[in-house]
Design an enzyme around this catalytic site. Structure first.
Site, PDB file in Angstrom:
ATOM      1  N   THR A 167       0.859  -1.183   0.000  1.00  0.00           N
ATOM      2  CA  THR A 167       0.000   0.000   0.000  1.00  0.00           C
ATOM      3  C   THR A 167       0.896   1.235   0.000  1.00  0.00           C
ATOM      4  O   THR A 167       1.577   1.517   0.992  1.00  0.00           O
ATOM      5  CB  THR A 167      -0.916   0.032   1.240  1.00  0.00           C
ATOM      6  OG1 THR A 167      -1.684  -1.167   1.282  1.00  0.00           O
ATOM      7  CG2 THR A 167      -1.848   1.234   1.185  1.00  0.00           C
ATOM      8  N   LYS A 172       0.065   5.195   8.406  1.00  0.00           N
ATOM      9  CA  LYS A 172       0.694   5.552   7.113  1.00  0.00           C
ATOM     10  C   LYS A 172      -0.387   5.732   6.040  1.00  0.00           C
ATOM     11  O   LYS A 172      -0.354   6.677   5.249  1.00  0.00           O
ATOM     12  CB  LYS A 172       1.676   4.430   6.754  1.00  0.00           C
ATOM     13  CG  LYS A 172       2.298   4.453   5.385  1.00  0.00           C
ATOM     14  CD  LYS A 172       1.704   3.435   4.418  1.00  0.00           C
ATOM     15  CE  LYS A 172       1.721   1.990   4.834  1.00  0.00           C
ATOM     16  NZ  LYS A 172       1.064   1.063   3.920  1.00  0.00           N
ATOM     17  N   LYS A 222      -7.097   2.043  -2.942  1.00  0.00           N
ATOM     18  CA  LYS A 222      -6.724   1.423  -1.660  1.00  0.00           C
ATOM     19  C   LYS A 222      -6.688   2.473  -0.544  1.00  0.00           C
ATOM     20  O   LYS A 222      -7.155   2.224   0.573  1.00  0.00           O
ATOM     21  CB  LYS A 222      -5.359   0.739  -1.816  1.00  0.00           C
ATOM     22  CG  LYS A 222      -4.780   0.182  -0.536  1.00  0.00           C
ATOM     23  CD  LYS A 222      -5.631  -0.908   0.060  1.00  0.00           C
ATOM     24  CE  LYS A 222      -5.077  -1.371   1.407  1.00  0.00           C
ATOM     25  NZ  LYS A 222      -6.062  -2.136   2.180  1.00  0.00           N
TER      26      LYS A 222
HETATM   27  N1  LIG Z   1      -1.426  -6.523   7.497  1.00  0.00           N
HETATM   28  C1  LIG Z   1      -2.549  -6.251   6.846  1.00  0.00           C
HETATM   29  O1  LIG Z   1      -3.656  -6.572   7.289  1.00  0.00           O
HETATM   30  C2  LIG Z   1      -2.524  -5.555   5.515  1.00  0.00           C
HETATM   31  C3  LIG Z   1      -1.424  -4.854   5.090  1.00  0.00           C
HETATM   32  N2  LIG Z   1      -1.460  -4.215   3.871  1.00  0.00           N
HETATM   33  C4  LIG Z   1      -0.289  -3.487   3.389  1.00  0.00           C
HETATM   34  O2  LIG Z   1       0.629  -4.477   2.956  1.00  0.00           O
HETATM   35  C5  LIG Z   1       1.960  -4.052   3.195  1.00  0.00           C
HETATM   36  C6  LIG Z   1       2.667  -5.079   4.074  1.00  0.00           C
HETATM   37  O3  LIG Z   1       1.957  -5.175   5.277  1.00  0.00           O
HETATM   38  P1  LIG Z   1       2.352  -6.229   6.420  1.00  0.00           P
HETATM   39  O4  LIG Z   1       2.741  -7.512   5.802  1.00  0.00           O
HETATM   40  O5  LIG Z   1       1.266  -6.184   7.397  1.00  0.00           O
HETATM   41  O6  LIG Z   1       3.633  -5.500   7.031  1.00  0.00           O
HETATM   42  P2  LIG Z   1       4.817  -6.080   7.893  1.00  0.00           P
HETATM   43  O7  LIG Z   1       5.291  -4.918   8.695  1.00  0.00           O
HETATM   44  O8  LIG Z   1       4.434  -7.329   8.585  1.00  0.00           O
HETATM   45  O9  LIG Z   1       5.925  -6.451   6.796  1.00  0.00           O
HETATM   46  C7  LIG Z   1       6.621  -5.454   6.109  1.00  0.00           C
HETATM   47  C8  LIG Z   1       7.595  -6.075   5.122  1.00  0.00           C
HETATM   48  O10 LIG Z   1       8.318  -5.017   4.472  1.00  0.00           O
HETATM   49  C9  LIG Z   1       9.720  -5.291   4.606  1.00  0.00           C
HETATM   50  N3  LIG Z   1      10.481  -4.038   4.607  1.00  0.00           N
HETATM   51  C10 LIG Z   1      10.285  -2.957   5.400  1.00  0.00           C
HETATM   52  N4  LIG Z   1      11.180  -1.990   5.090  1.00  0.00           N
HETATM   53  C11 LIG Z   1      11.969  -2.487   4.107  1.00  0.00           C
HETATM   54  C12 LIG Z   1      13.064  -1.962   3.367  1.00  0.00           C
HETATM   55  N5  LIG Z   1      13.535  -0.724   3.561  1.00  0.00           N
HETATM   56  N6  LIG Z   1      13.629  -2.748   2.424  1.00  0.00           N
HETATM   57  C13 LIG Z   1      13.144  -4.006   2.196  1.00  0.00           C
HETATM   58  N7  LIG Z   1      12.120  -4.550   2.861  1.00  0.00           N
HETATM   59  C14 LIG Z   1      11.530  -3.797   3.801  1.00  0.00           C
HETATM   60  C15 LIG Z   1       9.844  -6.054   5.914  1.00  0.00           C
HETATM   61  O11 LIG Z   1      11.084  -6.719   5.958  1.00  0.00           O
HETATM   62  P3  LIG Z   1      11.720  -7.164   7.375  1.00  0.00           P
HETATM   63  O12 LIG Z   1      11.079  -8.477   7.710  1.00  0.00           O
HETATM   64  O13 LIG Z   1      13.175  -7.260   7.119  1.00  0.00           O
HETATM   65  O14 LIG Z   1      11.380  -6.085   8.383  1.00  0.00           O
HETATM   66  C16 LIG Z   1       8.646  -6.985   5.770  1.00  0.00           C
HETATM   67  O15 LIG Z   1       8.933  -8.037   4.900  1.00  0.00           O
HETATM   68  C17 LIG Z   1       1.851  -2.649   3.809  1.00  0.00           C
HETATM   69  O16 LIG Z   1       1.954  -1.698   2.792  1.00  0.00           O
HETATM   70  C18 LIG Z   1       0.461  -2.651   4.409  1.00  0.00           C
HETATM   71  O17 LIG Z   1      -0.072  -1.340   4.521  1.00  0.00           O
HETATM   72  C19 LIG Z   1      -2.539  -4.303   3.043  1.00  0.00           C
HETATM   73  C20 LIG Z   1      -3.639  -4.999   3.418  1.00  0.00           C
HETATM   74  C21 LIG Z   1      -3.728  -5.648   4.688  1.00  0.00           C
HETATM   75  O1  LIG Z   2      -5.029  -2.597   4.670  1.00  0.00           O
HETATM   76  C1  LIG Z   2      -5.589  -3.278   5.500  1.00  0.00           C
HETATM   77  C2  LIG Z   2      -6.765  -4.066   5.236  1.00  0.00           C
HETATM   78  O2  LIG Z   2      -7.274  -4.728   6.181  1.00  0.00           O
HETATM   79  O3  LIG Z   2      -7.227  -4.074   4.092  1.00  0.00           O
END
Ligand SMILES: NC(=O)C1=CN([C@@H]2O[C@H](COP(=O)(O)OP(=O)(O)OC[C@H]3O[C@@H](n4cnc5c(N)ncnc54)[C@H](OP(=O)(O)O)[C@@H]3O)[C@@H](O)[C@H]2O)C=CC1
Ligand SMILES: O=CC(=O)O
Length: 294
Positions: free
Chosen positions: A95, A238, A170
């Site tokens: 996102t 965010k 989104k």
């Molecule tokens: N969780 C949810 O319910 C939902 C989330 N989203 C969106 O999906 C995305 C991921 O969410 P989510 O899985 O929950 O987040 P997490 O915080 O669990 O995971 C984030 C991921 O991004 C990686 N990351 C962060 N910074 C960097 C960087 N500088 N370089 C490379 N990799 C990086 C992390 O790596 P590392 O493990 O090394 O920290 C990890 O793999 C976000 O944009 C969120 O808004 C969308 C729908 C639902």
């Molecule tokens: O981005 C979060 C979700 O639940 O969708």
């Protein structure tokens, strides 16, 4: 079908596990490499960098935390741009805002690659169950080619046209969701402080016109003070911030969303950012009433 997968956080892990379960060959990479181990146990291969993933796979999917992560993986050292070429497809499910997505699109197409943005609606459980709603935009031919994977990941995919439209859709959805979570939290606290049983409030809500899966799923855990992260609060904040920026660009006044953003910021300042976004309830609860209400 063979796909690369970058980013094994809450969502990336669930989605790539689901792809493996459905017979896809998956090559994974995560910044913290140890998070790849569990995927390997389930049949994934590991590559040492985003560049190595894209070199190996015709299609690479990314699910990263925010705009700076999405940009780092594409433009950084050993990033996507080092090996994207010749019709390879890059699908970013993170996102982010439309500007970030457009920067990635332009850089990838300049190198001969193809780009689809594909943020998703739905959280950890829908990701595990292949029940996400996928909001794609970008190259339509790429969308059609990767539909077999999208159909495993989600229950419905939308193709929304030019790059940026997926990101905007989104952000609008999550702006509404974040505002709703705040109103819900305030309602639960108001019920409790008024001498009502918040559990009964949940029953009343669930039978009326504003019943919804989020209140139904999160409400009982919130009342118990349990906010195990499905959608981390820092990511919801965010999304509010990026949605408000979109409102700035389009001159849309959004006082409700602005207030919700402030509440999420306050929750972050209280150290609640890694918990589920429902933890904003704790910051509403933390405001003590005066001992005597005039
Ligand atoms: N969780 C949810 O319910 C939902 C989330 N989203 C969106 O999906 C995305 C991921 O969410 P989510 O899985 O929950 O987040 P997490 O915080 O669990 O995971 C984030 C991921 O991004 C990686 N990351 C962060 N910074 C960097 C960087 N500088 N370089 C490379 N990799 C990086 C992390 O790596 P590392 O493990 O090394 O920290 C990890 O793999 C976000 O944009 C969120 O808004 C969308 C729908 C639902
Ligand atoms: O981005 C979060 C979700 O639940 O969708």
């Amino acid at each position: 079908m063979e796909v690369g997968f970058l980013g094994l956080g809450i969502m990336g892990k669930a989605i790539s596990m689901n792809l493996l379960r459905h017979g896809f060959k998956v090559t994974v990479w995560n910044r913290t490499l140890s998070k790849c181990d569990e995927l390997v146990e389930h049949g994934a291969s590991v590559a040492e960098s985003p560049a190595a993933v894209v070199k190996k796979c015709k299609y690479t999917i990314a699910m990263l935390s925010d705009p700076s992560a999405a940009l780092a993986v594409v433009f950084g050292k050993d990033g996507i741009l080092e090996h994207i070429s010749g019709g390879k497809g890059y699908i970013d499910m993170s996102t982010v805002d439309a500007d970030t997505s457009s920067k990635i699109f332009e850089a990838i197409t300049k190198k001969g690659g193809r780009f689809l943005e594909a943020p998703v609606s739905g959280s950890k459980k829908p990701a595990e169950d292949g029940q996400l709603v996928i909001l794609t935009a970008g190259e339509q031919a790429l969308y059609e080619e990767v539909l077999p994977a999208l159909n495993v990941i989600g229950k419905k995919s939308f193709y929304l046209g030019q790059v940026g439209n997926g990101a905007k859709m989104k952000l609008v959805v999550n702006m509404i969701m974040g505002s709703m979570m705040n109103a819900f939290s305030e309602g639960l606290v108001l019920a409790g402080r008024s001498g009502l049983d918040p559990c009964v409030l949940l029953d009343v809500l669930d039978l009326g016109g504003i019943a919804n899966p989020m209140f139904r799923l999160k409400g009982p855990a919130m009342i118990q003070g349990s906010h195990s992260p499905a959608f981390p609060l820092k990511h919801q904040q965010k999304d509010m911030r990026l949605a408000l920026a979109l409102g700035d660009e389009t001159a849309v006044s959004m006082p409700v969303a602005a207030a919700a953003n402030e509440a999420f910021k306050k929750a972050r300042s209280m150290g609640l950012g890694e918990l589920d976004f429902s933890a904003v309830y704790e910051s509403v609860k933390a405001i003590e009433p005066p001992s005597k209400i005039e």
